[in-house]
Design an enzyme around this catalytic site. Structure first.
Site, mmCIF file in Angstrom:
data_model
loop_
_atom_site.group_PDB
_atom_site.id
_atom_site.type_symbol
_atom_site.label_atom_id
_atom_site.label_comp_id
_atom_site.label_asym_id
_atom_site.label_seq_id
_atom_site.Cartn_x
_atom_site.Cartn_y
_atom_site.Cartn_z
ATOM 1 C CB ILE A 1 -2.524 -5.202 4.381
ATOM 2 C CG1 ILE A 1 -1.486 -4.236 4.927
ATOM 3 C CG2 ILE A 1 -3.852 -5.011 5.068
ATOM 4 C CD1 ILE A 1 -1.796 -2.801 4.591
ATOM 5 C CG ASP A 2 3.100 -5.491 4.573
ATOM 6 O OD1 ASP A 2 2.438 -4.693 3.871
ATOM 7 O OD2 ASP A 2 3.944 -5.126 5.405
ATOM 8 C CG MET B 1 -5.871 6.950 2.153
ATOM 9 S SD MET B 1 -5.754 8.014 0.704
ATOM 10 C CE MET B 1 -7.318 7.659 -0.084
ATOM 11 C CB ILE B 2 -4.325 0.441 0.816
ATOM 12 C CG1 ILE B 2 -3.087 0.129 1.663
ATOM 13 C CG2 ILE B 2 -3.978 1.420 -0.290
ATOM 14 C CD1 ILE B 2 -1.992 -0.589 0.904
ATOM 15 N NE ARG B 3 -2.978 0.996 8.833
ATOM 16 C CZ ARG B 3 -2.012 0.975 9.738
ATOM 17 N NH1 ARG B 3 -1.037 0.087 9.622
ATOM 18 N NH2 ARG B 3 -2.014 1.809 10.747
#
Length: 492
Positions: free
Chosen positions: A263-264, A416-418
């Site tokens: 996700i980075d 939470m974003i992943r």
């Protein structure tokens, strides 16, 4: 500027050194058929390992019907790595135009790359008998939206080729699952993976680091595996590379293919990793909430910390997309605390509130740490960071004490974003990556990863993409577009 075709270039690990003596030639073709390379063209291309000398070529099962009418990818179809010709070295973005910036270095060094990458996709000739294939799928490293999507499409595509359902294994809880007696593999059938794309996380479980590569290869040989799919980030792809090399050392014929997950968005060369777009979409929610909180108070400050250890792509992209950020802080661009606070004060004067987005890896030098691991590393080799968000909250509060005060609302969405299902665009991307990984294995390639490069799907040698993390280029157009859009001054 990019050198002329006659230039000899020594390129980085995993890439062949090539001396081009003549420009690439093309055949004259009928209108609409596109550019076709001349057969004897001298090509400067990223080298891919294959096992074809140990395997038997045969027709793809999709030859009948010409792959459902879509045809096949040519075995040496190529995608250009360097797509822009610059007027001069003064042109924006011209730095390192013949390669990629070395994200592992603190200076402006460049990893030179050849001109072409091999295109991914289904080949007319395959090198494994589908009925004799025994494959394994493993997810490793941190969670990322889309893991289940990729697993599902690997299984579906293997089944489409004709691989028996009981010949597809899911390795539990990361690479250790190859030899952990408490984490026995599961048989992945199309019916078992049906609907898993609707859930976040990974149905197989995951873990970080600590894998015994020799023991993994021993199990690969013992179980008769001839395809292994590793879904992971830089660490996961490094493990795939180590497994492929150990297979070669032990004489085990097995195609090891990576699927880049992060996700980075920090994997070298690849346009975007799956899950990144979903993470940005979710990160936006935190920024929009910070805007509401900040604008509802006198001298309100919304401070949001997002993921991004060494690369600030999530913070940069979410800041650009949300349109509510006044300052974005990322690991690649140092900042001065006094200048940041002065900028926030100006925003208070202009509109009465401000929003600051900070990547978790930003400002580690201020906290007496280093991005390169001054405080140790975790099991995957990632630097352990100090909490820049809480530090900024404390220091900004001190700065404004006696200067009108400030009401700071600190939001840290962290995991939470992943831990969510993918957006529709990411879901489509995961589908193509899962398919592409299986096509690469059936084509006899090994120690490769699949990904999107300059909007085309390609096969890349894993040693090339793991030699350094991909980072935001502080001199690049993307960072410049953001700072221009939000009127962020130079803060270092």
């Amino acid at each position: 500027m990019r050198p002329s075709p006659s230039t000899t270039r020594s390129v980085a690990a995993g890439v062949a050194s090539v001396n081009n003596k003549a420009p690439l030639g093309y055949l004259s073709t009928s209108f609409g058929s596109g550019r076709v390379s001349a057969p004897d063209a001298d090509v400067d291309v990223l080298h891919l390992k294959n096992l074809r000398s140990f395997l038997t070529p045969r027709d793809s099962p999709f030859v009948e019907g010409d792959n459902r009418g879509g045809g096949f990818v040519g075995d040496v179809d190529k995608v250009r790595l360097h797509t822009v010709e610059y007027e001069s070295t003064d042109s924006a973005g011209s730095f390192c135009s013949d390669g990629v910036v070395d994200g592992s270095s603190q200076d402006d060094s460049c990893i030179l790359l050849p001109e072409w990458a091999i295109r991914g996709g289904p080949r007319k000739t395959i090198y494994y008998d589908p009925k004799e294939v025994c494959a394994a799928v493993v997810t490793c490293g941190g969670l990322c939206p889309g893991l289940n999507d990729v697993v599902q499409n690997i299984v579906y595509t293997l089944s489409d080729y004709g691989v028996p359902s009981d010949n597809i294994l899911g390795i539990r809880y990361g690479l250790r699952g190859f030899y952990d007696r408490e984490a026995k593999p599961v048989t992945l059938t199309p019916s078992l993976v049906d609907g898993i794309q609707l859930k976040g996380g990974t149905m197989l479980g995951t873990s970080r680091g600590g894998a015994d590569v020799k023991e993994i290869v021993r199990r690969i040989n013992l179980w008769g595996l001839n395809m292994v799919f590793v879904v992971g980030g830089n660490g996961g792809n490094a493990a795939a590379n180590a497994i492929a090399e150990e297979c070669e050392a032990q004489g085990v014929v097995c195609s090891v293919v990576g699927i880049p997950k992060s996700i980075d968005n920090d994997i070298l060369l690849i346009d975007r990793c799956f899950g990144f777009e979903t993470a940005v979409e979710e990160a936006q929610r935190a920024l929009l909430a910070a805007k509401v909180e900040a604008s509802s108070a006198r001298n309100g400050l919304g401070l949001v910390k997002l993921m991004g250890r060494q690369s600030g792509f999530i913070a940069m992209q979410a800041s650009m997309a949300s349109g509510v950020v006044d300052a974005c802080l990322i690991p690649e661009v140092p900042f001065n605390l006094e200048k940041l606070c002065a900028h926030i004060a100006k925003r208070f004067e202009m509109k009465g509130h401000a929003v600051v987005c900070v990547a978790e890896g930003a400002g580690q030098d201020i906290l007496n740490g280093t991005i390169l691991g001054g405080h140790g590393t975790d099991a995957s080799g990632n630097p352990v960071l100090q909490d820049i968000g809480l530090y900024l909250k404390s220091e900004i509060k001190k700065y404004f004490k006696g200067k009108g005060e400030t009401d700071i609302k600190y939001i840290d969405p962290t995991y939470m974003i992943r831990a969510i299902p993918t957006t529709s665009n990411d879901r489509v991307y995961c589908t193509v990556l899962g398919q592409g990984a299986v096509h690469a294995a059936f084509a006899g390639f090994t120690d490769v990863t699949v990904g999107l490069l300059n909007t085309h799907f390609v096969l890349l040698p894993i040693p090339t993409i793991i030699q350094a993390p991909r980072k935001v280029n502080p001199k690049g157009r993307s960072w410049n577009r953001l700072t221009s859009a939000i009127n962020q001054p130079i803060l270092n």
